[in-house]
Design an enzyme around this catalytic site. Structure first.
Site, PDB file in Angstrom:
ATOM      1  N   TYR A  87       0.732  -1.166  -0.164  1.00 23.98           N
ATOM      2  CA  TYR A  87      -0.002   0.233  -0.266  1.00 23.98           C
ATOM      3  C   TYR A  87       0.889   1.102  -0.400  1.00 23.98           C
ATOM      4  O   TYR A  87       0.076   2.170  -0.192  1.00 23.98           O
ATOM      5  CB  TYR A  87      -0.992  -0.027   1.258  1.00 23.98           C
ATOM      6  CG  TYR A  87      -2.172  -0.650   1.192  1.00 23.98           C
ATOM      7  CD1 TYR A  87      -2.696  -2.120   0.499  1.00 23.98           C
ATOM      8  CD2 TYR A  87      -3.088   0.313   1.022  1.00 23.98           C
ATOM      9  CE1 TYR A  87      -3.541  -2.042   0.278  1.00 23.98           C
ATOM     10  CE2 TYR A  87      -4.293  -0.616   0.875  1.00 23.98           C
ATOM     11  CZ  TYR A  87      -4.703  -1.719   0.413  1.00 23.98           C
ATOM     12  OH  TYR A  87      -5.824  -1.878  -0.062  1.00 23.98           O
TER      13      TYR A  87
ATOM     14  N   ASP B 287      -4.036 -17.999   0.514  1.00 22.03           N
ATOM     15  CA  ASP B 287      -4.904 -18.308  -0.246  1.00 22.03           C
ATOM     16  C   ASP B 287      -5.464 -19.384   1.148  1.00 22.03           C
ATOM     17  O   ASP B 287      -6.675 -19.428   0.749  1.00 22.03           O
ATOM     18  CB  ASP B 287      -4.389 -18.799  -1.831  1.00 22.03           C
ATOM     19  CG  ASP B 287      -2.727 -19.581  -1.343  1.00 22.03           C
ATOM     20  OD1 ASP B 287      -2.353 -18.880  -0.171  1.00 22.03           O
ATOM     21  OD2 ASP B 287      -2.238 -20.262  -2.432  1.00 22.03           O
TER      22      ASP B 287
ATOM     23  N   ASP C  78      -7.062  -6.406   4.030  1.00 21.76           N
ATOM     24  CA  ASP C  78      -7.675  -5.253   3.254  1.00 21.76           C
ATOM     25  C   ASP C  78      -9.163  -6.332   2.775  1.00 21.76           C
ATOM     26  O   ASP C  78     -10.104  -6.431   2.500  1.00 21.76           O
ATOM     27  CB  ASP C  78      -6.808  -4.801   1.743  1.00 21.76           C
ATOM     28  CG  ASP C  78      -8.239  -3.920   1.127  1.00 21.76           C
ATOM     29  OD1 ASP C  78      -8.826  -3.146   1.943  1.00 21.76           O
ATOM     30  OD2 ASP C  78      -7.778  -4.122  -0.326  1.00 21.76           O
TER      31      ASP C  78
END
Ligand code: NAI
Length: 345
Positions: A127, A214, A238
Site C-alpha cells: 500500500y 490463499d 484489506d
C-alpha cells in the site's frame, strides 16, 4: 472521565452514502448523550469539491487537535487521479493498526455465531504507493512495477498489538496470515517476526498458529469458527476483512478502527457505495458499530454496549432492516428505530 466531560472529535461525513449514514449514526449518538463536540471536516471527493483538495489542511489540523475522528467512506478514483485519502490519513497519523471485528448480529444467516477479529497492518506492504510504469515502444504502460515494504519494526508493532489485544479481550488464539512461501522476503519478515516475538513474549499466554493467505481465504468459507484473531499484512488484511464481512451479512455490518499511538479514526469497512448514494437506502449499521467502538475506545463501554444492544434489538426484535439485509426500511426509518430503542430500551 465524568459523564459531563466533553470530548472534541472530528467528523468527516465523506462521499456517496457517507452523509446519509453519518447523519443516522449521529442521531443515535445524540440519543445516547455521547459527549462528543464535533468538528465537521471534509475529505475525499467532498474535499476536492469544496476545498480543492482530497485531504485539506483544515481536516488534518482538526484531527491533530482532537486525535479522534469518526469518518464516512471516501471515494478514491480507480487507476489514475489522486491517491487515497484513507491511506494518506493512516500514514499521516501513523494509524498502524486496523482493527476489524466481524460478529454475527443477525442470527439465521448462512454462517451462525461468527466472532472473529481481523488485525490488519495499516502503514506498510504493497500500500506504500511505490509504483511506476516503464514505457516501451510507444506504450506508456508496457510494464508496471510495484514495490512493497515491510519492516521488522512495523511487523513487530502490529503483531504486539494483535497479541496484546487478543489477551486483553480473553481470546484464545492468534493466527498469523502470510504468503512467505512465495514472497519470502516481503511477507517472510512478517512471519519470522511473529515466530520470534511469540517465542520471546507470548508463548505462555496465548496460542499462535500460521496459515498461508490463499488457504486462509478458503478455510474462512469452509469453517470460519476455527479462527479467533487473525493478524496480517496490509493488502491481505484489506481482502480478508471484506471476506469476513461477508460472513456476517455483508459490508453494511462491518465496522473498523484505525489506531495509532497519537490518534484513532473510526469508520465502516465499506466504501462510498456510489450505486446507491442519494437514494436513502444505505445500511448505516457498520458506521454505527464503528461509533460504538469509538465509545469503547474512550472508555465509555457502557454506552458502546447500549448502542450495540439497540442495533441488535432493532434488527432482531423489531425486525426493522434495510434493503441489503432483505428489509424495506430506509436509512432514516432504521436510524429512528435504533434511536427509539436507545431511548426506550
Ligand atoms: P463499496 O463498499 O462502496 O460497495 C460495494 C457494494 O456494497 C456496492 O454494491 C454497495 O452498494 C454495497 N454497500 C456498501 N456499503 C453499503 C451499505 N452501507 N449499505 C448497503 N449497501 C452497501 O465498494 P466499491 O464500490 O468498491 O467502492 C466505492 C468507492 O468507495 C471507491 O471510490 C473506493 O475507493 C471507496 N472506498 C472507500 C473506503 C473507505 O473510505 N474506508 C473503503 C472501501 C472503498
Amino acid at each position: 472521565m465524568t459523564a459531563t466531560t466533553r470530548i472534541p472529535a472530528t467528523l468527516i461525513p465523506g462521499d456517496g452514502i457517507g452523509t446519509e449514514i453519518t447523519e443516522a449514526t449521529c442521531a443515535v449518538l445524540e440519543a445516547l448523550e455521547a459527549p462528543f463536540d464535533w468538528d465537521m471536516q471534509v475529505a475525499g471527493m467532498a474535499g476536492v469539491q469544496s476545498a480543492g483538495d482530497p485531504l485539506p489542511a483544515a481536516t488534518l489540523d482538526s484531527i491533530r487537535r482532537t486525535k479522534l475522528a469518526l469518518k464516512g467512506p471516501l471515494e478514491t478514483p480507480v487507476g489514475g487521479g489522486y491517491r487515497s485519502s484513507n491511506v494518506r490519513l493512516r500514514e499521516e497519523f501513523k494509524l498502524y493498526a486496523n482493527l476489524r471485528p466481524a460478529q454475527t448480529v443477525i442470527p439465521g444467516g448462512r454462517f451462525e455465531n461468527i466472532n472473529l477479529v481481523l488485525v490488519r497492518e495499516n502503514n506498510e506492504g504493497l500500500y506504500m504507493g511505490y509504483e511506476h510504469f516503464i514505457p516501451i515502444d510507444g506504450d506508456p504502460h508496457a510494464v508496471a512495477i510495484a514495490t512493497g515494504v515491510n519492516t521488522r519494526q512495523g511487523s513487530r508493532r502490529i503483531l504486539e498489538f494483535a497479541f496484546d489485544y487478543a489477551i486483553a479481550k480473553g481470546r484464545k488464539k492468534v493466527t498469523v496470515v502470510h504468503k512467505a512461501n512465495i514472497m519470502k522476503a516481503l511477507t517472510g519478515i512478517f512471519l519470522e517476526t511473529a515466530r520470534d516475538l511469540y517465542a520471546q513474549k507470548y508463548k505462555d499466554k496465548i496460542v499462535m498458529d500460521e496459515v498461508i493467505i490463499d488457504a486462509c481465504a478458503m478455510k474462512l468459507v469452509m469453517n470460519p469458527w476455527q479462527f479467533d484473531v487473525l493478524v496480517t499484512t496490509n493488502l491481505f488484511g484489506d481482502i480478508l476483512s471484506d471476506e469476513i464481512a461477508g460472513l456476517i451479512g455483508g459490508l453494511g455490518m462491518a465496522p473498523g478502527a484505525n489506531i495509532g499511538e497519537h490518534a484513532a479514526i473510526f469508520e465502516a469497512v465499506h466504501g462510498s457505495a456510489p450505486d446507491i448514494a442519494g437514494r436513502g437506502i444505505a445500511n448505516p449499521t457498520a458506521l454505527m458499530l464503528a461509533a460504538a467502538m469509538m465509545l469503547d475506545h474512550i472508555g465509555l463501554n457502557d454506552r458502546g454496549d447500549r448502542m450495540r444492544k439497540a442495533i441488535f434489538d432493532t434488527l432482531n426484535v423489531d425486525m426493522i432492516r434495510t434493503g441489503d439485509l432483505g428489509g424495506k426500511a430506509s436509512t432514516k426509518d432504521y436510524a429512528a428505530a435504533v434511536v427509539a430503542r436507545v431511548k426506550n430500551g
